[in-house]
Design an enzyme around this catalytic site. Sequence first.
Site, mmCIF file in Angstrom:
data_model
loop_
_atom_site.group_PDB
_atom_site.id
_atom_site.type_symbol
_atom_site.label_atom_id
_atom_site.label_comp_id
_atom_site.label_asym_id
_atom_site.label_seq_id
_atom_site.Cartn_x
_atom_site.Cartn_y
_atom_site.Cartn_z
ATOM 1 N N SER A 96 6.872 -1.221 9.152
ATOM 2 C CA SER A 96 6.537 -2.546 8.636
ATOM 3 C C SER A 96 6.542 -3.542 9.793
ATOM 4 O O SER A 96 7.390 -3.461 10.689
ATOM 5 C CB SER A 96 7.569 -2.985 7.590
ATOM 6 N N THR B 170 7.450 -5.769 5.046
ATOM 7 C CA THR B 170 6.744 -7.036 5.282
ATOM 8 C C THR B 170 6.582 -7.806 3.984
ATOM 9 O O THR B 170 6.515 -9.040 3.996
ATOM 10 C CB THR B 170 5.383 -6.765 5.928
ATOM 11 N N ALA B 171 6.537 -7.084 2.870
ATOM 12 C CA ALA B 171 6.475 -7.760 1.571
ATOM 13 C C ALA B 171 7.660 -8.706 1.408
ATOM 14 O O ALA B 171 7.511 -9.837 0.908
ATOM 15 C CB ALA B 171 6.457 -6.727 0.444
ATOM 16 N N HIS C 194 2.079 -0.921 -2.404
ATOM 17 C CA HIS C 194 1.355 0.335 -2.604
ATOM 18 C C HIS C 194 0.485 0.286 -3.868
ATOM 19 O O HIS C 194 -0.017 -0.762 -4.254
ATOM 20 C CB HIS C 194 2.320 1.520 -2.612
#
Length: 291
Positions: free
Chosen positions: A65, A117-118, A155
């Site tokens: 990430s 990163t979310a 995802h």
Amino acid sequence: MSSTKEPLEIKIAHSPDSDDAFMFYGLATNKVRVPGLKFTHELCDIETLNQRAMEEAYFEVTAISFHAYPYVQERYALMSSGGSVGDGYGPMIVAPREISLESLKRMRIAIPGTLTTAVLALKLFAPEVETEVVPFDKIIPAVQEGKFEAGLIIHEGQLTFDRSGLRRIIDLGRWWRDLTGLPLPLGANAVRRDLGPELIATLCKALRDSIQHGLDNREQALQYAMQFARELDPDDADKFVGMYVNERTLDYGDDGRKAVTKLLTMGHEQGIIPHKPKVKWVSEVASANRV
């Protein structure tokens, strides 16, 4: 008496997702070969890979990430291919009912890992939000069961959440685009810096060739990727792969690289990332090694 030199083993780690499978189809099926190298693949969820990259530089190439990159930037460099970039779309917050954005910021939200990163995007959007880590593929069921008022999904869930009776409250990729005018860089492939410029260049070419092979042989690559598609039908798998394996995956582009620097700099300035980001792409590392 002749002897045959054993090929050098290159360990590649990535997520067991349809987009990553599509990306590595060429290498995983030996459609793309590199003389003298043997590629082995290890599949783990992205948060596990983030943690493992922090603990040890075990994999020569690893998915990571962007949020996690500053923690490993001394050992890994960013490859110019293999990125997952949301161009006006990305991780989403979903809930069973409509929720105002102000109310959302005061809720407890299920997240797929602290270094994804979310979560960096979530913390930039709502710094005070309360979170709890849940395996990414268990977030939608946990929200359905009422264990959380909302969940942050990544995802394939970005395409299937509404079939589970959930509503999209905010798309953080769209929010980031509105805020900065830039795409949201989510995941990268990184290569160990100690491998030396020649091997690094060879691995970068192999990854790019694998991505290009998938794009050039889309039907076969999609058939291979379907085994990792987690309940997506072929049409949705095709759509999902198209979202995250495309021309930007071959190369981020100037705006993609700018987005990486801006995202990590903002994360550091707002106290989310403790390490000052030093974004190094492979070409920059190779040039430094030649000086």
